[in-house]
Design an enzyme around this catalytic site. Structure first.
Site, PDB file in Angstrom:
ATOM      1  CG  HIS A 158      17.804  33.546 -25.431  1.00 22.02           C
ATOM      2  ND1 HIS A 158      17.628  33.926 -24.115  1.00 22.02           N
ATOM      3  CD2 HIS A 158      19.123  33.319 -25.579  1.00 22.02           C
ATOM      4  CE1 HIS A 158      18.807  33.923 -23.500  1.00 22.02           C
ATOM      5  NE2 HIS A 158      19.732  33.569 -24.374  1.00 22.02           N
ATOM      6  CB  CYS A 178      14.301  31.961 -18.930  1.00 21.17           C
ATOM      7  SG  CYS A 178      13.694  32.753 -20.399  1.00 21.17           S
TER       8      CYS A 178
HETATM    9  C1  CIR Z   1      19.896  37.659 -19.595  1.00 25.68           C
HETATM   10  O1  CIR Z   1      20.027  38.718 -20.206  1.00 25.68           O
HETATM   11  O2  CIR Z   1      20.652  36.714 -19.759  1.00 25.68           O
HETATM   12  C2  CIR Z   1      18.753  37.521 -18.615  1.00 25.68           C
HETATM   13  N1  CIR Z   1      18.438  38.810 -18.071  1.00 25.68           N
HETATM   14  C3  CIR Z   1      17.543  36.939 -19.285  1.00 25.68           C
HETATM   15  C4  CIR Z   1      17.744  35.520 -19.755  1.00 25.68           C
HETATM   16  C5  CIR Z   1      16.511  34.921 -20.322  1.00 25.68           C
HETATM   17  N2  CIR Z   1      16.706  33.563 -20.618  1.00 25.68           N
HETATM   18  C6  CIR Z   1      16.150  32.923 -21.616  1.00 25.68           C
HETATM   19  O3  CIR Z   1      15.481  33.547 -22.463  1.00 25.68           O
HETATM   20  N3  CIR Z   1      16.398  31.646 -21.732  1.00 25.68           N
END
Ligand code: CIR
Length: 254
Positions: A162, A249
């Site tokens: 991200h 996150c």
């Molecule tokens: C995913 O793959 O969507 C989650 N395991 C991790 C999301 C992390 N979120 C972020 O970097 N904003």
């Protein structure tokens, strides 16, 4: 700018079966619960009111509340998470935001966007194109932001998962950058706090009012951020990192 509120969501038992690209092993549920509690306590110590949503077993990744929304002081944008198993998370987030916002926008299919791909630096937003955020989703968000008087740039990501995996804004023109963002022309005019390859995970840090929260175990990052004039607070993020998550996150801050 100061935050008054945060929204967080407790990890579900299903968290251990969520999406990940990391090879760090399966997270330990009891341990992630402890780490999440410490995270919420840390936020509360930064002078914000915390809205704590209940765990939702149906959505293993729903602890990562940053992805289903993009917030400004004036309005909320309900995102359209690009991973199919996560898309429905936006409903509970919209419900929780109704208490705080009157003005809502939505990213609509065929546009997809994760909040983790959106960075705000004062009046300027940066939107990353990733496996989760496509051009149409980014274009819709840019249009909303520009209509509301913000600036917005769209940047294709090369390596990061991200956008915010590798960058954080601390205010006062100070930008924490790692990897592909270190020499990226979009960030050339900021005071850059450069994070080395070995410390890359710590580029995902969050400034909450007077404190910069960073993952524990990165003394160089701690030193650099303190030298820039900030107070730091460290948190053990091991079980969050295993699921590709970081400090940003785990909350919506507004
Ligand atoms: C995913 O793959 O969507 C989650 N395991 C991790 C999301 C992390 N979120 C972020 O970097 N904003």
């Amino acid at each position: 700018s100061r935050f008054q509120n945060v929204i967080v969501k407790a990890p579900a038992r299903s968290y251990v079966d969520g999406l990940t690209t990391s090879d760090l092993g399966k997270p330990d549920y009891e341990k992630v619960v402890e780490q999440h509690k410490a995270y919420v306590e840390a936020l509360k110590s930064c002078d914000v009111e915390a809205t704590e949503l209940q765990a939702d077993e149906q959505y293993p990744d729903s602890v990562f509340v940053e992805d289903p929304a993009v917030l400004t002081p004036e309005f909320a944008v309900i995102a359209n998470p690009g991973a199919e198993s996560r898309n429905g998370e936006k409903e509970a987030i919209e419900e929780a935001l109704k208490k705080f916002y009157d003005k809502f926008y939505r990213i609509e299919a065929p546009g997809y966007l994760d909040g983790g791909d959106v960075l705000q630096a004062d009046e300027h937003f940066y939107i990353g194109l990733s496996e989760r955020t496509n051009e149409e989703g980014a274009r819709q968000l840019k249009e909303i932001l520009e209509k509301e008087g913000y600036k917005a740039d769209i940047l294709p990501l090369k390596e990061f998962f991200h956008l915010k995996t590798g960058i954080a804004y601390l205010g006062n023109n100070n930008m924490v950058v790692a990897g592909e963002f270190i020499d990226h022309p979009a960030f050339a005019d900021y005071n850059r706090i450069v994070i080395s390859k070995e410390d890359e995970y710590s580029a995902n840090c969050i400034k909450v009012n007077d404190t910069v929260i960073i993952p524990s175990g990165y003394p160089e990052t701690k030193r650099k951020i303190e030298e820039a004039g900030y107070r730091t607070l460290e948190l053990d993020m091991s079980e969050v990192q295993k699921q590709d998550g970081g400090l940003s996150c785990l909350s919506l801050r507004f």
